[in-house]
Design a protein around this motif. Structure first.
Motif, PDB file in Angstrom:
ATOM      1  N   SER A 138      -2.702  -1.627  -5.763  1.00  0.00           N
ATOM      2  CA  SER A 138      -3.024  -2.980  -5.322  1.00  0.00           C
ATOM      3  C   SER A 138      -4.485  -3.082  -4.920  1.00  0.00           C
ATOM      4  O   SER A 138      -5.052  -2.141  -4.364  1.00  0.00           O
ATOM      5  CB  SER A 138      -2.147  -3.378  -4.133  1.00  0.00           C
ATOM      6  OG  SER A 138      -0.789  -3.364  -4.481  1.00  0.00           O
ATOM      7  N   SER A 139      -5.094  -4.236  -5.196  1.00  0.00           N
ATOM      8  CA  SER A 139      -6.448  -4.482  -4.711  1.00  0.00           C
ATOM      9  C   SER A 139      -6.380  -4.840  -3.234  1.00  0.00           C
ATOM     10  O   SER A 139      -5.369  -5.361  -2.749  1.00  0.00           O
ATOM     11  CB  SER A 139      -7.108  -5.613  -5.497  1.00  0.00           C
ATOM     12  OG  SER A 139      -6.380  -6.811  -5.345  1.00  0.00           O
ATOM     13  N   GLU A 140      -7.456  -4.554  -2.515  1.00  0.00           N
ATOM     14  CA  GLU A 140      -7.455  -4.769  -1.061  1.00  0.00           C
ATOM     15  C   GLU A 140      -7.414  -6.247  -0.717  1.00  0.00           C
ATOM     16  O   GLU A 140      -6.668  -6.678   0.141  1.00  0.00           O
ATOM     17  CB  GLU A 140      -8.692  -4.122  -0.441  1.00  0.00           C
ATOM     18  CG  GLU A 140      -8.763  -4.238   1.059  1.00  0.00           C
ATOM     19  CD  GLU A 140      -7.679  -3.445   1.747  1.00  0.00           C
ATOM     20  OE1 GLU A 140      -7.320  -3.806   2.870  1.00  0.00           O
ATOM     21  OE2 GLU A 140      -7.175  -2.479   1.157  1.00  0.00           O
ATOM     22  N   ALA A 141      -8.235  -7.044  -1.387  1.00  0.00           N
ATOM     23  CA  ALA A 141      -8.261  -8.476  -1.113  1.00  0.00           C
ATOM     24  C   ALA A 141      -9.174  -9.146  -2.108  1.00  0.00           C
ATOM     25  O   ALA A 141     -10.075  -8.545  -2.648  1.00  0.00           O
ATOM     26  CB  ALA A 141      -8.758  -8.760   0.316  1.00  0.00           C
ATOM     27  N   GLY A 142      -8.907 -10.430  -2.361  1.00  0.00           N
ATOM     28  CA  GLY A 142      -9.864 -11.200  -3.135  1.00  0.00           C
ATOM     29  C   GLY A 142      -9.379 -11.629  -4.493  1.00  0.00           C
ATOM     30  O   GLY A 142      -8.281 -11.333  -4.938  1.00  0.00           O
ATOM     31  N   ASP A 143     -10.260 -12.345  -5.194  1.00  0.00           N
ATOM     32  CA  ASP A 143      -9.915 -12.972  -6.453  1.00  0.00           C
ATOM     33  C   ASP A 143     -10.478 -12.255  -7.656  1.00  0.00           C
ATOM     34  O   ASP A 143     -10.054 -12.499  -8.776  1.00  0.00           O
ATOM     35  CB  ASP A 143     -10.462 -14.405  -6.447  1.00  0.00           C
ATOM     36  CG  ASP A 143     -11.925 -14.418  -6.028  1.00  0.00           C
ATOM     37  OD1 ASP A 143     -12.800 -14.335  -6.895  1.00  0.00           O
ATOM     38  OD2 ASP A 143     -12.181 -14.466  -4.821  1.00  0.00           O
ATOM     39  N   ASP A 144     -11.457 -11.378  -7.470  1.00  0.00           N
ATOM     40  CA  ASP A 144     -12.071 -10.708  -8.619  1.00  0.00           C
ATOM     41  C   ASP A 144     -12.086  -9.195  -8.455  1.00  0.00           C
ATOM     42  O   ASP A 144     -12.908  -8.507  -9.048  1.00  0.00           O
ATOM     43  CB  ASP A 144     -13.502 -11.225  -8.845  1.00  0.00           C
ATOM     44  CG  ASP A 144     -14.433 -10.863  -7.692  1.00  0.00           C
ATOM     45  OD1 ASP A 144     -15.654 -10.992  -7.863  1.00  0.00           O
ATOM     46  OD2 ASP A 144     -13.949 -10.453  -6.628  1.00  0.00           O
ATOM     47  N   ARG A 159       0.847  -1.196   0.000  1.00  0.00           N
ATOM     48  CA  ARG A 159       0.000   0.000   0.000  1.00  0.00           C
ATOM     49  C   ARG A 159       0.881   1.246   0.000  1.00  0.00           C
ATOM     50  O   ARG A 159       1.954   1.254   0.589  1.00  0.00           O
ATOM     51  CB  ARG A 159      -0.929   0.035   1.224  1.00  0.00           C
ATOM     52  CG  ARG A 159      -1.875  -1.166   1.320  1.00  0.00           C
ATOM     53  CD  ARG A 159      -2.689  -1.134   2.596  1.00  0.00           C
ATOM     54  NE  ARG A 159      -3.538  -2.300   2.732  1.00  0.00           N
ATOM     55  CZ  ARG A 159      -3.190  -3.427   3.362  1.00  0.00           C
ATOM     56  NH1 ARG A 159      -1.993  -3.511   3.928  1.00  0.00           N
ATOM     57  NH2 ARG A 159      -4.017  -4.440   3.440  1.00  0.00           N
ATOM     58  N   ALA A 160       0.393   2.277  -0.655  1.00  0.00           N
ATOM     59  CA  ALA A 160       1.042   3.597  -0.642  1.00  0.00           C
ATOM     60  C   ALA A 160      -0.080   4.627  -0.673  1.00  0.00           C
ATOM     61  O   ALA A 160      -0.472   5.115  -1.724  1.00  0.00           O
ATOM     62  CB  ALA A 160       1.976   3.770  -1.838  1.00  0.00           C
ATOM     63  N   ARG A 161      -0.619   4.928   0.489  1.00  0.00           N
ATOM     64  CA  ARG A 161      -1.869   5.685   0.571  1.00  0.00           C
ATOM     65  C   ARG A 161      -1.659   7.120   1.046  1.00  0.00           C
ATOM     66  O   ARG A 161      -0.808   7.395   1.881  1.00  0.00           O
ATOM     67  CB  ARG A 161      -2.860   4.964   1.479  1.00  0.00           C
ATOM     68  CG  ARG A 161      -3.232   3.596   0.916  1.00  0.00           C
ATOM     69  CD  ARG A 161      -4.346   2.921   1.634  1.00  0.00           C
ATOM     70  NE  ARG A 161      -4.695   1.677   0.954  1.00  0.00           N
ATOM     71  CZ  ARG A 161      -5.604   0.814   1.375  1.00  0.00           C
ATOM     72  NH1 ARG A 161      -6.259   1.060   2.506  1.00  0.00           N
ATOM     73  NH2 ARG A 161      -5.860  -0.280   0.691  1.00  0.00           N
ATOM     74  N   LEU A 162      -2.481   7.966   0.474  1.00  0.00           N
ATOM     75  CA  LEU A 162      -2.470   9.381   0.819  1.00  0.00           C
ATOM     76  C   LEU A 162      -3.916   9.810   1.039  1.00  0.00           C
ATOM     77  O   LEU A 162      -4.782   9.570   0.188  1.00  0.00           O
ATOM     78  CB  LEU A 162      -1.838  10.200  -0.309  1.00  0.00           C
ATOM     79  CG  LEU A 162      -1.566  11.675  -0.028  1.00  0.00           C
ATOM     80  CD1 LEU A 162      -0.583  11.827   1.117  1.00  0.00           C
ATOM     81  CD2 LEU A 162      -1.042  12.354  -1.291  1.00  0.00           C
ATOM     82  N   ARG A 163      -4.163  10.438   2.201  1.00  0.00           N
ATOM     83  CA  ARG A 163      -5.548  10.783   2.563  1.00  0.00           C
ATOM     84  C   ARG A 163      -5.658  12.254   2.932  1.00  0.00           C
ATOM     85  O   ARG A 163      -4.808  12.791   3.639  1.00  0.00           O
ATOM     86  CB  ARG A 163      -6.007   9.923   3.739  1.00  0.00           C
ATOM     87  CG  ARG A 163      -7.509   9.970   3.982  1.00  0.00           C
ATOM     88  CD  ARG A 163      -7.902   9.043   5.092  1.00  0.00           C
ATOM     89  NE  ARG A 163      -7.905   9.690   6.395  1.00  0.00           N
ATOM     90  CZ  ARG A 163      -8.146   9.063   7.535  1.00  0.00           C
ATOM     91  NH1 ARG A 163      -8.379   7.773   7.548  1.00  0.00           N
ATOM     92  NH2 ARG A 163      -8.142   9.728   8.673  1.00  0.00           N
ATOM     93  N   PHE A 164      -6.720  12.867   2.431  1.00  0.00           N
ATOM     94  CA  PHE A 164      -7.035  14.257   2.738  1.00  0.00           C
ATOM     95  C   PHE A 164      -8.393  14.303   3.424  1.00  0.00           C
ATOM     96  O   PHE A 164      -9.376  13.771   2.901  1.00  0.00           O
ATOM     97  CB  PHE A 164      -7.079  15.106   1.462  1.00  0.00           C
ATOM     98  CG  PHE A 164      -5.827  15.050   0.637  1.00  0.00           C
ATOM     99  CD1 PHE A 164      -4.813  15.970   0.830  1.00  0.00           C
ATOM    100  CD2 PHE A 164      -5.651  14.065  -0.328  1.00  0.00           C
ATOM    101  CE1 PHE A 164      -3.655  15.925   0.074  1.00  0.00           C
ATOM    102  CE2 PHE A 164      -4.502  14.003  -1.088  1.00  0.00           C
ATOM    103  CZ  PHE A 164      -3.493  14.937  -0.890  1.00  0.00           C
ATOM    104  N   ASP A 165      -8.441  14.938   4.586  1.00  0.00           N
ATOM    105  CA  ASP A 165      -9.696  15.152   5.302  1.00  0.00           C
ATOM    106  C   ASP A 165      -9.852  16.641   5.575  1.00  0.00           C
ATOM    107  O   ASP A 165      -8.859  17.345   5.786  1.00  0.00           O
ATOM    108  CB  ASP A 165      -9.709  14.413   6.645  1.00  0.00           C
ATOM    109  CG  ASP A 165      -9.581  12.924   6.487  1.00  0.00           C
ATOM    110  OD1 ASP A 165     -10.603  12.275   6.274  1.00  0.00           O
ATOM    111  OD2 ASP A 165      -8.448  12.413   6.575  1.00  0.00           O
ATOM    112  N   GLY A 166     -11.078  17.096   5.605  1.00  0.00           N
ATOM    113  CA  GLY A 166     -11.308  18.493   5.914  1.00  0.00           C
ATOM    114  C   GLY A 166     -12.701  18.723   6.457  1.00  0.00           C
ATOM    115  O   GLY A 166     -13.580  17.859   6.364  1.00  0.00           O
ATOM    116  N   SER A 167     -12.902  19.896   7.033  1.00  0.00           N
ATOM    117  CA  SER A 167     -14.212  20.264   7.553  1.00  0.00           C
ATOM    118  C   SER A 167     -14.391  21.762   7.452  1.00  0.00           C
ATOM    119  O   SER A 167     -13.416  22.520   7.377  1.00  0.00           O
ATOM    120  CB  SER A 167     -14.374  19.813   9.012  1.00  0.00           C
ATOM    121  OG  SER A 167     -13.458  20.486   9.848  1.00  0.00           O
ATOM    122  N   SER A 168     -15.640  22.180   7.443  1.00  0.00           N
ATOM    123  CA  SER A 168     -15.955  23.602   7.408  1.00  0.00           C
ATOM    124  C   SER A 168     -15.698  24.228   8.769  1.00  0.00           C
ATOM    125  O   SER A 168     -15.389  23.535   9.742  1.00  0.00           O
ATOM    126  CB  SER A 168     -17.420  23.797   6.999  1.00  0.00           C
ATOM    127  OG  SER A 168     -18.287  23.158   7.932  1.00  0.00           O
TER     128      SER A 168
END
Length: 434
Positions: A101-107, A76-85
């Motif tokens: 990458s997919s999180e998990a599973g075959d399909d 994983r190489a994740r970047l997250r932005f959160d904000g609020s008024s």
């Protein structure tokens, strides 16, 4: 695509409006928790992310000409932005995974966009969100962020039954039921196809919900959404919940990939099976000790008018052969994730940052279910032990290793060749967050 733009445009607009404000200040920074900015009008903006490079080795217990499977990858190489008024009633989140990458599973196809939604606090106790996000109708492990997992990977129960992320309407409440106890109800109405469908949206809607009860009050520092007891809860904390969902006309194995599996009737109209999922789970923490337990079951209802199936190349076939007989009902069910399973795991985090963990996962497929597929599943029992070293006082940095023994039932190897034996899977992973 149009629906996705409806979510991205407000997120980008809010972000630009904050950047263009007269003054933007770094309010706080904590390693592993990200940067928190505040504008002169009171709006908040947070940036956080993490990397998880790792290695996986799979070995079969019997002689196999292909030997072991070794894999090195950026999980994983994740970047997250959160904000609020400024009044914090409007919020948004935008999260991407640059590893693809997919999180998990075959399909599950590789996806870069994970979260993109806007939420609004209707009252102090009720919040409504619209967009793409993790759904409330999966098992509890999906409430846990990937960088806060107790073991290297999620359990096989999650990959077997979870839809992971969905696009739609999400509502949640938070109500006091006593001096400290809490009741948290959740409601979900989505397209039932997992991640945002860029092409045609097949089938009907998915409706579901969850109810969580916390008899001893809220966990410390969002501990309900983090597996190991890093904060060492000084009083026992427990959350127990039940969930249910009904997917009206599903076009995939478990509701992750729109249009992956299609059926038609005599008039060439779509005729798709309905999918029902239910479960119960809990999380307990106390002074470094944590226990997670989950149960999930899934059933399907197949329409009587199905006469054709659509192949991968778009052509159709009337062949529904099951054990030498034409059996539409069991053929359709044989391509879906049907049956039940449970996962139980526990661990103890010592004060020196070392965590010892164990997990047992059991899958019980129906007679006709994709859980009997010899290449991806047909493995009823998973035994895992893990050791982790937390390099910071939170989830900012840690090294994890685990060893899993998998009992198979007439299984295939990773190249679909039959083998006579079981599997060993070893994993090592580094998590580094900012």
């Amino acid at each position: 695509m149009k629906i996705l733009k409806l979510i991205l445009i407000p997120c980008i607009w809010i972000l630009i409006s904050q950047v263009r404000a007269q003054e933007v200040q770094l309010n706080s920074y904590e390693f592993g928790e990200g940067l928190r900015f505040q504008t002169d009008n009171g709006s908040n903006f947070n940036i956080r992310g993490y990397l998880q490079p790792g290695m996986e080795v799979k070995q079969y217990t019997s002689d196999n000409e292909f030997g072991s499977l070794n894999r090195f990858r950026l999980r994983r190489a994740r970047l997250r932005f959160d904000g609020s008024s400024s009044n914090e009633r409007f919020k948004y989140r935008f999260q991407i995974d640059l590893s693809g990458s997919s999180e998990a599973g075959d399909d599950t196809e590789s996806n870069y966009l994970l979260d993109a939604y806007v939420s609004y606090d209707v009252t102090k106790r009720i919040n409504v969100a619209f967009g793409q996000r993790a759904t409330y109708t999966d098992n509890r492990e999906l409430f846990i962020n990937s960088n806060a997992l107790q073991l290297v990977e999620r359990s096989r129960l999650t990959s077997a039954f979870a839809s992971i992320r969905e696009f739609g309407l999400f509502a949640q409440g938070n109500f006091k039921t006593g001096n400290i106890s809490r009741l948290k109800p959740y409601f979900v109405l989505t397209n039932g196809d997992g991640l945002n469908a860029f092409g045609r949206d097949f089938g009907g809607l998915k409706v579901g919900g969850r109810v969580d009860f916390l008899p001893f009050g809220l966990f410390t520092n969002f501990g309900q959404f983090r597996q190991a007891d890093v904060v060492r809860e000084q009083t026992p904390k427990l959350v127990i919940g039940v969930n249910y969902s009904y997917n009206n006309g599903m076009s995939s194995r478990r509701g992750r990939n729109s249009g992956a599996i299609l059926y038609l009737n005599d008039t060439d109209e779509e005729s798709l099976p309905d999918y029902t999922k239910y479960g119960i789970d809990f999380l307990f923490k106390y002074k470094g000790f944590s226990v997670l337990g989950e149960y999930v079951g899934a059933t399907a209802t197949v329409p009587d008018d199905i006469t054709q199936r659509v192949r991968n190349d778009g052509s159709t076939s009337t062949n529904f052969d099951v054990a030498g007989m034409q059996d539409v009902q069991n053929f359709v069910k044989g391509r879906m994730m049907l049956g039940n399973g449970y996962n139980i795991q526990a661990g103890y985090l010592f004060k020196n940052g070392i965590s010892l963990d164990g997990r047992y996962t059991r899958l019980n497929p129906d007679d006709n279910s994709f859980l009997n597929n010899a290449t991806f599943y047909s493995r009823p029992n998973y035994y895992t032990i893990g050791i982790s070293k937390y390099l910071s006082r939170n989830y900012g940095a840690k090294i994890q290793t685990s060893l899993t023994y998998v009992e198979g039932d007439m299984i295939n190897d990773f190249q679909s060749n039959p083998i006579d034996g079981n599997e060993w899977i070893g994993r090592v992973q580094l998590t580094l967050a900012f």
